[in-house]
Design a protein around this motif. Structure first.
Motif, short mmCIF file in Angstrom:
data_model
loop_
_atom_site.label_atom_id
_atom_site.label_comp_id
_atom_site.label_asym_id
_atom_site.label_seq_id
_atom_site.Cartn_x
_atom_site.Cartn_y
_atom_site.Cartn_z
N LYS A 532 0.69 -1.29 0.00
CA LYS A 532 -0.11 0.08 0.03
C LYS A 532 0.91 1.33 -0.09
O LYS A 532 0.33 2.32 -0.09
N GLY A 533 2.23 1.17 -0.26
CA GLY A 533 3.11 2.45 -0.17
C GLY A 533 3.78 2.78 1.04
O GLY A 533 4.48 3.64 0.95
N LYS A 534 3.29 2.12 2.15
CA LYS A 534 4.13 2.40 3.47
C LYS A 534 5.34 1.97 3.31
O LYS A 534 5.88 0.99 3.11
N LYS A 535 6.21 2.84 4.04
CA LYS A 535 7.76 2.83 4.28
C LYS A 535 8.13 2.59 5.88
O LYS A 535 7.98 3.75 6.47
N ILE A 536 8.21 1.66 6.46
CA ILE A 536 8.43 1.48 7.96
C ILE A 536 10.12 1.03 8.09
O ILE A 536 10.50 -0.03 7.68
N CYS A 537 10.68 1.80 8.75
CA CYS A 537 12.20 1.49 9.19
C CYS A 537 12.26 1.14 10.48
O CYS A 537 11.80 1.68 11.71
N TYR A 538 12.89 -0.25 10.70
CA TYR A 538 13.20 -0.90 12.11
C TYR A 538 14.62 -0.50 12.28
O TYR A 538 15.55 -0.94 11.49
N TYR A 539 14.93 0.23 13.47
CA TYR A 539 16.24 0.75 13.68
C TYR A 539 16.92 -0.13 14.72
O TYR A 539 16.21 -0.27 15.91
N GLU A 573 16.63 -11.80 16.03
CA GLU A 573 15.26 -11.96 15.74
C GLU A 573 14.36 -10.77 15.92
O GLU A 573 14.43 -10.11 16.98
N LEU A 574 13.74 -10.23 14.85
CA LEU A 574 13.25 -8.82 14.83
C LEU A 574 11.61 -9.11 14.69
O LEU A 574 11.26 -9.49 13.58
N ALA A 575 11.02 -8.65 15.57
CA ALA A 575 9.32 -8.80 15.44
C ALA A 575 9.02 -7.51 14.53
O ALA A 575 9.38 -6.58 14.90
N ILE A 576 8.03 -7.86 13.61
CA ILE A 576 7.53 -6.64 12.72
C ILE A 576 5.89 -6.81 12.78
O ILE A 576 5.44 -7.70 13.32
N ASN A 577 5.50 -5.47 12.68
CA ASN A 577 4.19 -5.31 12.83
C ASN A 577 3.17 -5.64 11.35
O ASN A 577 2.05 -5.77 11.49
N GLU A 578 4.09 -5.94 10.29
CA GLU A 578 3.30 -5.86 9.30
C GLU A 578 3.05 -7.57 9.06
O GLU A 578 3.91 -8.52 9.30
N LYS A 579 1.96 -8.04 8.16
CA LYS A 579 1.59 -9.31 7.87
C LYS A 579 2.32 -9.65 6.73
O LYS A 579 2.43 -8.89 5.63
N MET A 580 2.79 -10.85 6.39
CA MET A 580 3.68 -11.20 5.07
C MET A 580 3.04 -10.86 4.02
O MET A 580 3.45 -10.52 2.98
N GLU A 581 1.41 -11.00 3.82
CA GLU A 581 0.91 -10.80 2.77
C GLU A 581 0.79 -9.38 2.25
O GLU A 581 0.32 -9.08 1.16
N ILE A 583 3.45 -7.26 2.49
CA ILE A 583 4.62 -6.93 2.42
C ILE A 583 5.30 -6.93 0.91
O ILE A 583 5.07 -8.07 0.30
N GLU A 584 5.57 -5.88 0.15
CA GLU A 584 6.23 -5.83 -1.04
C GLU A 584 7.48 -6.41 -0.83
O GLU A 584 7.90 -7.23 -1.77
N ARG A 585 8.43 -5.86 0.03
CA ARG A 585 9.97 -6.30 0.09
C ARG A 585 10.35 -5.80 1.31
O ARG A 585 9.72 -4.87 2.00
N ILE A 586 11.52 -6.30 1.66
CA ILE A 586 12.25 -5.77 2.96
C ILE A 586 13.56 -5.49 2.59
O ILE A 586 14.37 -6.36 1.99
N VAL A 587 14.32 -4.50 2.92
CA VAL A 587 15.57 -4.06 2.52
C VAL A 587 16.46 -3.59 3.60
O VAL A 587 15.79 -2.74 4.43
N ILE A 588 17.76 -4.27 3.87
CA ILE A 588 18.55 -3.67 4.83
C ILE A 588 19.47 -2.49 4.13
O ILE A 588 19.95 -2.72 2.80
#
Length: 619
Positions: A532-539, A573-581, A583-588
């Motif tokens: 949906k176009g959101k960008k969430i950064c886990y620091y 191990e990082l817990a994220i709030n987004e459901k896998m379905e 997610i478009e991609r995850i980037v370091i």
């Protein structure tokens, strides 16, 4: 009484230790006169140095650099270029094939200290001097020298008749006193690399035939007299050019019969001089240069500290681009973008070497690398202002970061702790000094954040200009500004060839398993891009930092994790709030400031090459 003696002795030793730990630097003021003979490219020189020993040490000897002696067959510079697997193409075997009338030399005929003759010997490019009387701490002495020199054909930085027809490029042209600091004497022979000099004032008189125009890194003190004498005298009559440069550690000049000089007063009153041979290409490119460099100065003064000298000269000469106080020598037959690029780079050396006078032999990356970083920022700014062509980039260091990663994978990298002359290849020196030096700052920006980084760069300038900072001095400025511990970062970057190597292993049930493949620890910015176009950064900070950066990229929603990543732990191990379905991609590190050793495993779903990742993130 005994207790009093012990107390006084303790106080004395405490003061002595304190004095040794306090910063100090030597001072040498030059007054020089040269009479130039253009028929055989020689000159006679008279030099007076007022040398102040500000060290706590007693000096029993002195050393001078005689740079022109490098341009002789079988010199160390000649031997080194015959040995290297990737010798400098400008040098190669050219020195080895010089004839007696083409070589360079400097011959010292007499040397006195306080009017008493001194004994000296010449070993290649170093003059060794024995002192009859030591120079005591705090003592000021007068050193007076008579010498002659022959200008070599132009090969490296200095010389006559360069590839563009400039008559004389006079860099490293005088016997220069070697630096003495807390690490002792730095009598490095001239093998081909960098320099280190003593702060002082330069008063220079150059006597040369009237048909030559002289440009220099200083202020011409007798302009009207020069113009009058050049107009009235015949070409063989010597005209005296008198220059002055204060609080610098070197002096460069050039002379040519066809020079034209264009003066441009910058927005803040700094006098910019553009010295070149008129020609079809130079006329077009050099006519555009003044207004562009004026605009560049606005950006530089704001971000890196105000230029403190009254003038700066861009002088056509040399063998590419080489920086000196208040001037640079650059080859000038270039299209506009290339001319602006070399001009910006060499001028930025006024900050990272000419004002922060690091020992370039030991820390070339603090000069070339910091200059390369700042130059990329300035060029990006000029592109944004549409003064030069090119594409503006959010991170103008992307390609440098990727290039460092690729070169490191070849196994040819050498640690930044190497002395500049002792790298086993020119490639390793070039990548280490220019590329890794730029990456050093790019990764620091990633660690501390843009705002703190910019503040720290200005603080570095304000606290260390006109001194000789080293790597510890710089990293302490960054630590004080960011309130983070950064010694671990300096140790990995300077003393090893490791790069960070993090990867995304698996994703399941709203958890991301990250791995640390190599030992170089770094904080991680992992960005989740949703459909949906959101960008969430886990620091994820690392425990070594003893804190975390305060400012983050505003284009991302920010999530701070509960636990830091210890450097000994190989997975996280990082817990994220987004459901896998969703997610478009995850980037370091989508910003490409981490300089990861392998970008292939930085993205989920997995991509095959970092260029694909780069293109993906640009869209």
């Amino acid at each position: 009484m005994k207790e009093l003696i012990i107390f006084v002795c303790s106080l004395f030793f405490a003061q002595a230790i304190l004095a040794q730990n306090c910063y100090w630097q030597q001072k040498s003021d030059y007054k020089m006169k040269v009479d130039f003979d253009v028929t055989d490219h020689t000159y006679e020189g008279h030099q007076i140095i007022i040398y102040t020993n500000n060290s706590p040490d007693t000096l029993n000897r002195l050393f001078y650099h005689l740079y022109f002696n490098a341009f002789q067959p079988n010199s160390m510079m000649d031997e080194r270029n015959l040995q290297l697997p990737d010798a400098d193409r400008r040098v190669g075997d050219r020195i080895h094939n010089l004839t007696p009338t083409e070589i360079g030399n400097e011959k010292v005929h007499s040397l006195k200290m306080n009017e008493h003759n001194l004994e000296f010997t010449t070993q290649g490019t170093i003059l060794e001097v024995k002192l009859k009387e030591p120079i005591l701490p705090g003592q000021m002495v007068k050193l007076e020298m008579e010498y002659t020199a022959q200008v070599p054909v132009q090969i490296r930085r200095s010389g006559r008749d360069n590839s563009e027809g400039i008559d004389y490029s006079m860099a490293q042209w005088y016997p220069k006193l070697c630096e003495y600091d807390s690490e002792g004497w730095h009598a490095d022979p001239y093998v081909g690399r960098e320099f280190y000099g003593i702060w002082g004032d330069f008063d220079i008189e150059i006597n040369i035939p009237a048909n030559y125009v002289v440009a220099a890194g200083g202020t011409l003190k007798n302009k009207e007299e020069v113009e009058k004498n050049r107009k009235n005298n015949r070409k063989n009559t010597l005209v005296s050019w008198h220059f002055r440069a204060d609080n610098v550690h070197d002096f460069v000049w050039a002379a040519d019969r066809d020079y034209t000089i264009v003066e441009h007063e910058a927005y803040n009153g700094t006098m910019l001089r553009f010295v070149y041979q008129p020609g079809e290409q130079t006329n077009d490119s050099w006519s555009e240069l003044p207004r562009i460099m004026d605009e560049a100065l606005k950006f530089i003064n704001t971000h890196y500290g105000k230029y403190p000298y009254p003038s700066y000269s861009f002088i056509q000469g040399g063998d590419g681009g080489m920086e000196y106080p208040m001037a640079t020598l650059i080859t000038g037959n270039r299209p506009l973008n290339s001319l602006v690029g070399v001009s910006v780079h060499e001028w930025m050396h006024s900050w990272y070497q000419m004002m922060m006078g690091t020992n370039e032999s030991l820390y070339p990356w603090m000069d070339e690398g910091f200059t390369s970083y700042a130059s990329a920022e300035v060029m990006n700014y000029l592109i944004d202002k549409k003064l030069i062509s090119g594409e503006y980039m959010a991170n103008p260091h992307e390609e440098t970061v990727l290039g460092m990663s690729r070169f490191n994978s070849t196994g040819r990298s050498e640690p930044l702790s190497m002395h500049a002359d002792h790298y086993t290849t020119n490639a390793a020196y070039g990548v280490g000094s220019y590329v890794k030096g730029e990456v050093f700052l790019t990764m620091l920006n990633y660690i501390v954040g843009n705002k703190i980084f910019d503040q720290a760069m200005l603080r570095y300038y304000n606290e260390w200009r006109f001194k000789h900072p080293n790597a510890n001095d710089f990293i302490r400025i960054m630590e004080k500004s960011s309130n983070l511990e950064l010694d671990w970062y300096k140790e990995y970057m300077v003393n090893t060839t490791q790069l960070p190597d993090y990867g995304i292993d698996t994703i399941f049930n709203k958890k991301v398993i990250l791995s640390k493949v190599q030992g170089f620890p770094m904080p991680i910015e992992l960005v989740v891009f949703t459909k949906k176009g959101k960008k969430i950064c886990y620091y994820i900070p690392i425990t070594l930092m003893r804190g975390e950066k305060e400012e983050f990229d505003t284009m991302y929603d920010q999530v701070h994790v509960e636990s830091d990543w210890p450097w000994t732990r190989l997975s996280y191990e990082l817990a994220i709030n987004e459901k896998m379905e969703d997610i478009e991609r995850i980037v370091i590190d989508p910003s490409f400031r981490l300089c990861d050793a392998n970008y292939d495993n930085n993205v989920w779903p997995r991509m095959t090459h970092e260029i694909e990742i780069l293109e993906e993130n640009k869209n």
